[in-house]
Write a protein that holds these residues in place. Sequence first.
Motif, short mmCIF file in Angstrom:
data_model
loop_
_atom_site.label_atom_id
_atom_site.label_comp_id
_atom_site.label_asym_id
_atom_site.label_seq_id
_atom_site.Cartn_x
_atom_site.Cartn_y
_atom_site.Cartn_z
N LEU A 63 24.09 48.25 33.95
CA LEU A 63 23.73 49.27 35.06
C LEU A 63 24.78 50.41 35.32
O LEU A 63 24.69 51.25 35.71
CB LEU A 63 23.18 48.45 36.82
N LEU A 64 26.77 49.94 35.09
CA LEU A 64 26.87 51.05 34.97
C LEU A 64 27.08 52.76 34.53
O LEU A 64 27.69 52.80 34.22
CB LEU A 64 28.48 50.55 35.04
N ALA A 65 26.07 51.97 33.10
CA ALA A 65 26.43 52.84 32.03
C ALA A 65 27.85 52.88 31.09
O ALA A 65 28.23 54.37 31.24
CB ALA A 65 25.44 54.29 32.09
N GLY A 66 28.42 51.94 31.32
CA GLY A 66 30.04 51.79 30.61
C GLY A 66 30.14 50.68 31.52
O GLY A 66 29.86 49.83 31.85
N GLU A 67 31.62 51.14 31.63
CA GLU A 67 32.72 49.20 32.13
C GLU A 67 32.93 50.28 34.36
O GLU A 67 32.59 51.83 34.30
CB GLU A 67 33.99 49.26 31.34
N ALA A 68 33.10 49.20 34.05
CA ALA A 68 33.52 49.41 35.81
C ALA A 68 35.41 49.69 36.10
O ALA A 68 36.24 49.98 34.78
CB ALA A 68 33.65 47.69 36.21
N ASP A 69 35.74 50.70 36.69
CA ASP A 69 37.19 50.80 37.35
C ASP A 69 37.47 50.26 38.74
O ASP A 69 38.82 50.28 38.52
CB ASP A 69 37.04 52.68 37.71
N LEU A 70 36.74 49.06 39.08
CA LEU A 70 37.32 47.99 40.03
C LEU A 70 36.03 47.27 40.08
O LEU A 70 34.93 47.66 40.19
CB LEU A 70 37.62 49.35 41.63
N VAL A 71 36.86 46.11 40.09
CA VAL A 71 36.36 45.00 40.86
C VAL A 71 36.52 44.41 41.76
O VAL A 71 37.78 44.03 41.79
CB VAL A 71 36.21 43.83 39.74
N LEU A 72 35.47 44.66 42.63
CA LEU A 72 36.44 44.01 43.56
C LEU A 72 35.81 42.66 44.14
O LEU A 72 34.34 42.11 44.02
CB LEU A 72 35.49 44.63 45.26
N SER A 73 36.47 42.06 44.89
CA SER A 73 35.45 40.02 45.28
C SER A 73 36.34 39.64 46.62
O SER A 73 37.65 39.64 46.38
CB SER A 73 36.59 39.35 44.00
N ASP A 74 35.29 39.32 47.59
CA ASP A 74 36.49 38.98 48.91
C ASP A 74 35.35 37.20 49.07
O ASP A 74 34.77 37.19 50.15
CB ASP A 74 35.67 39.41 49.88
N MET A 75 34.82 36.67 47.62
CA MET A 75 34.72 35.48 47.42
C MET A 75 35.21 34.20 48.23
O MET A 75 35.99 34.65 48.20
CB MET A 75 34.15 35.11 46.56
#
Length: 190
Positions: A142-154
């Motif tokens: 879906l990103l057409a590549g890798e992420a620059d940032l992964v957020l988590s407030d789980m």
Amino acid sequence: MAKSGKSGGKGSVSGGTRALKVRVKTARNRSNSSARWLQRQLNDPYVHAAKREGYRSRAAFKLLEIDDRFHLLKPGARVVDLGCAPGGWCQIAAKRVKSDVSSPRAGRVIGLDYLETEPVPGATILQLDFLDEGADDTVKDLLAGEADLVLSDMAAPTTGHKQTDHLRIMHLCEVAAHFAIEVLAPGGAF
């Protein structure tokens, strides 16, 4: 961010209006802990500010403060929000990275949660457990590549038993970090 009722400047949550303190009585079907939680919610200035500014949760202010300090949400960035429900962080991320799902050069925001989440303009929301087999590949596609940032407030579901809850929280942190390692581009942030 100031929690005071003072009006004016940057960081003021209440915007000059201060609500009267709301007291909640325990009802027949409401436990004391539920009544205390409800009272905290009704009297929380961030809850009121989030409602007033159209954010889905008070947590939006946490991400705003983090980004104002560390500048992680850059225009054009590819962002993954783990445990995105109800979508407050996706709202902030989509706005700050100038996300547009129809433009290949614009920022992208992918929100994942096993809970159903209402659509967020500028973000792709997936009802998916990030621990599922192939979730990392789905995100990269879906990103057409890798992420620059992964957020988590789980937050892990709590039991009320401190040791068990601590283990659940630490496990969730560890698996989120492992997921981030799988989807982040070199130099990306978690």
